[in-house]
Motif scaffolding. Structure first.
Motif, PDB file in Angstrom:
ATOM      1  N   TYR A  84       0.870  -1.220  -0.011  1.00  0.00           N
ATOM      2  CA  TYR A  84       0.255  -0.064  -0.033  1.00  0.00           C
ATOM      3  C   TYR A  84       0.821   1.268   0.030  1.00  0.00           C
ATOM      4  N   ALA A 111      -5.294   1.254   2.686  1.00  0.00           N
ATOM      5  CA  ALA A 111      -5.732  -0.127   3.073  1.00  0.00           C
ATOM      6  C   ALA A 111      -7.266  -0.360   2.285  1.00  0.00           C
ATOM      7  N   ILE A 118      -6.409   1.662  -7.133  1.00  0.00           N
ATOM      8  CA  ILE A 118      -5.112   0.789  -7.217  1.00  0.00           C
ATOM      9  C   ILE A 118      -4.431   0.935  -8.371  1.00  0.00           C
ATOM     10  N   LEU A 135      -2.014  -6.566  -5.054  1.00  0.00           N
ATOM     11  CA  LEU A 135      -3.491  -5.832  -4.541  1.00  0.00           C
ATOM     12  C   LEU A 135      -4.325  -5.778  -5.460  1.00  0.00           C
ATOM     13  N   ARG A 155      -4.755 -10.176  -2.439  1.00  0.00           N
ATOM     14  CA  ARG A 155      -5.097  -9.201  -1.629  1.00  0.00           C
ATOM     15  C   ARG A 155      -5.574  -9.294  -0.212  1.00  0.00           C
TER      16      ARG A 155
END
Length: 101
Positions: free
Chosen positions: A12, A19, A26, A61, A67
């Motif tokens: 992150y 988060a 992302i 992620l 993730r």
């Protein structure tokens, strides 16, 4: 920004998102940073470890299963360690204190 990619510890932090970031956030962060740190786009010869770290963070992620596993194993474990380290009465053990003399 390349220094931030190399200095980030969690995925992150590498991507510069929280988060609770969505998949779209992302992806946008990855694309923005990739333009800055990709070895071909940055114009710097070599030094592609920042991009490799960035891509590894994105690959982890972006996949919901990976993730969830990352959050459970890495982020929760790091938070638990920080809580234990700051708890009152916590004393770091050293080699000398572990020995039975």
């Amino acid at each position: 920004m390349a220094a931030a990619v190399a200095a980030g510890r969690t995925h992150y932090e590498v991507l510069g998102v929280g988060a609770a970031a969505s998949r779209g956030e992302i992806k946008a962060a990855y694309r923005r940073l990739a333009r800055e740190v990709h070895p071909d786009a940055a114009g710097t010869g070599g030094g592609d470890e920042g991009f490799i770290r960035l891509h590894a963070a994105y690959a982890t992620l972006a996949d919901p299963d990976e993730r969830a596993r990352y959050d459970r194993d890495v982020v929760a474990g790091a938070a638990m360690f920080r809580r234990a380290a700051t708890a009152p009465g916590f004393r770091r053990r050293t080699w000398e204190t572990d020995q039975c003399w």
